[in-house]
Design a protein around this motif. Sequence first.
Motif, PDB file in Angstrom:
ATOM      1  N   GLU A 120       0.830  -1.217   0.000  1.00 31.70           N
ATOM      2  CA  GLU A 120       0.000   0.000   0.000  1.00 31.70           C
ATOM      3  C   GLU A 120       0.858   1.258   0.000  1.00 31.70           C
ATOM      4  OE1 GLU A 120      -3.182   0.057  -0.786  1.00 31.70           O
ATOM      5  OE2 GLU A 120      -2.856  -2.096  -0.982  1.00 31.70           O
ATOM      6  N   HIS A 121       1.997   1.249   0.682  1.00 29.91           N
ATOM      7  CA  HIS A 121       2.897   2.401   0.635  1.00 29.91           C
ATOM      8  C   HIS A 121       3.505   2.551  -0.759  1.00 29.91           C
ATOM      9  CE1 HIS A 121       3.608   2.496   5.276  1.00 29.91           C
ATOM     10  NE2 HIS A 121       2.396   2.855   4.921  1.00 29.91           N
ATOM     11  N   LEU A 122       3.881   1.442  -1.363  1.00 28.87           N
ATOM     12  CA  LEU A 122       4.458   1.508  -2.713  1.00 28.87           C
ATOM     13  C   LEU A 122       3.459   2.036  -3.738  1.00 28.87           C
ATOM     14  CD1 LEU A 122       6.597  -1.737  -2.754  1.00 28.87           C
ATOM     15  CD2 LEU A 122       7.442   0.600  -3.147  1.00 28.87           C
ATOM     16  N   ARG A 123       2.189   1.716  -3.569  1.00 27.58           N
ATOM     17  CA  ARG A 123       1.188   2.247  -4.504  1.00 27.58           C
ATOM     18  C   ARG A 123       1.209   3.777  -4.506  1.00 27.58           C
ATOM     19  NH1 ARG A 123      -2.037  -1.664  -6.547  1.00 27.58           N
ATOM     20  NH2 ARG A 123      -2.457  -3.529  -5.297  1.00 27.58           N
ATOM     21  N   GLN A 124       1.345   4.375  -3.350  1.00 29.05           N
ATOM     22  CA  GLN A 124       1.381   5.845  -3.255  1.00 29.05           C
ATOM     23  C   GLN A 124       2.639   6.404  -3.913  1.00 29.05           C
ATOM     24  OE1 GLN A 124       0.673   7.211   0.822  1.00 29.05           O
ATOM     25  NE2 GLN A 124      -0.404   5.302   1.219  1.00 29.05           N
ATOM     26  N   VAL A 125       3.766   5.756  -3.688  1.00 34.02           N
ATOM     27  CA  VAL A 125       5.030   6.218  -4.265  1.00 34.02           C
ATOM     28  C   VAL A 125       4.981   6.123  -5.786  1.00 34.02           C
ATOM     29  CG1 VAL A 125       7.507   5.721  -4.434  1.00 34.02           C
ATOM     30  CG2 VAL A 125       6.368   5.679  -2.197  1.00 34.02           C
ATOM     31  N   PHE A 126       4.526   4.979  -6.305  1.00 31.99           N
ATOM     32  CA  PHE A 126       4.486   4.827  -7.756  1.00 31.99           C
ATOM     33  C   PHE A 126       3.450   5.748  -8.398  1.00 31.99           C
ATOM     34  CE2 PHE A 126       6.826   0.778  -7.067  1.00 31.99           C
ATOM     35  CZ  PHE A 126       7.918   1.106  -7.862  1.00 31.99           C
ATOM     36  N   ALA A 127       2.369   6.051  -7.722  1.00 27.95           N
ATOM     37  CA  ALA A 127       1.407   7.023  -8.262  1.00 27.95           C
ATOM     38  C   ALA A 127       2.075   8.386  -8.425  1.00 27.95           C
ATOM     39  CB  ALA A 127       0.183   7.124  -7.355  1.00 27.95           C
ATOM     40  N   GLU A 128       2.880   8.763  -7.472  1.00 23.75           N
ATOM     41  CA  GLU A 128       3.597  10.037  -7.548  1.00 23.75           C
ATOM     42  C   GLU A 128       4.573  10.059  -8.722  1.00 23.75           C
ATOM     43  OE1 GLU A 128       4.679  13.902  -6.757  1.00 23.75           O
ATOM     44  OE2 GLU A 128       2.967  12.764  -6.039  1.00 23.75           O
ATOM     45  N   LEU A 129       5.095   8.894  -9.090  1.00 22.15           N
ATOM     46  CA  LEU A 129       6.040   8.790 -10.204  1.00 22.15           C
ATOM     47  C   LEU A 129       5.334   8.561 -11.549  1.00 22.15           C
ATOM     48  CD1 LEU A 129       8.722   6.635  -8.395  1.00 22.15           C
ATOM     49  CD2 LEU A 129       8.890   9.050  -9.025  1.00 22.15           C
TER      50      LEU A 129
END
Length: 188
Positions: A120-129
């Motif tokens: 779930e944390h990675l989903r937020q990071v990749f959305a930002e990218l």
Amino acid sequence: MNVTLVVGSNRHGRFGPVVADWLRGHLEGRADLAVRVVDVAETAALPTTLERTPAATAALAEVTPKLAAADAFVVLTPEYNHSFPAGLKNLIDWHFTEWQAKPVALVSYGGVSGGLRAVEHLRQVFAELHAVTVRDTVSFHRAGDSFDEAGRPKDAAAPDAAAKAMLDQLVWWGQALREARERRPYGG
């Protein structure tokens, strides 16, 4: 389709290679995928600051082309302290355009949660990218107990089915986004 598997743990004695070997078998077993691997443990030379120094550029010389050439990614992460590892974060943060307008599938392992908080944390990071994470994931709860001594899941039916569904989604998104990037470069 070119897929880069990112192995996200660099801890000594890590369990990641066991899951990575299983996952790699699924990736390489598909005729529609060509697989490259980036292992965070092998990219430990990445500096911890984002300043582009000669040492940083040298450390990125092998990693960046593998990420840039990918049409899609599969990121394998453990869960450390309810999130994903710092080494993985560093690798992700060192790159930007390499992730843009490309799909990312997430595979996790850990204790009771199976690494889902890291996902779930990675989903937020990749959305930002400006990357697209596929909906379905594969997670191994109590991962050490889930695999036998030969590195195979003790009960392979559920993870094999989950991997197939996830990779089918990754291929769909990978093809769709590659065609879109070819027609019109992404300008996000």
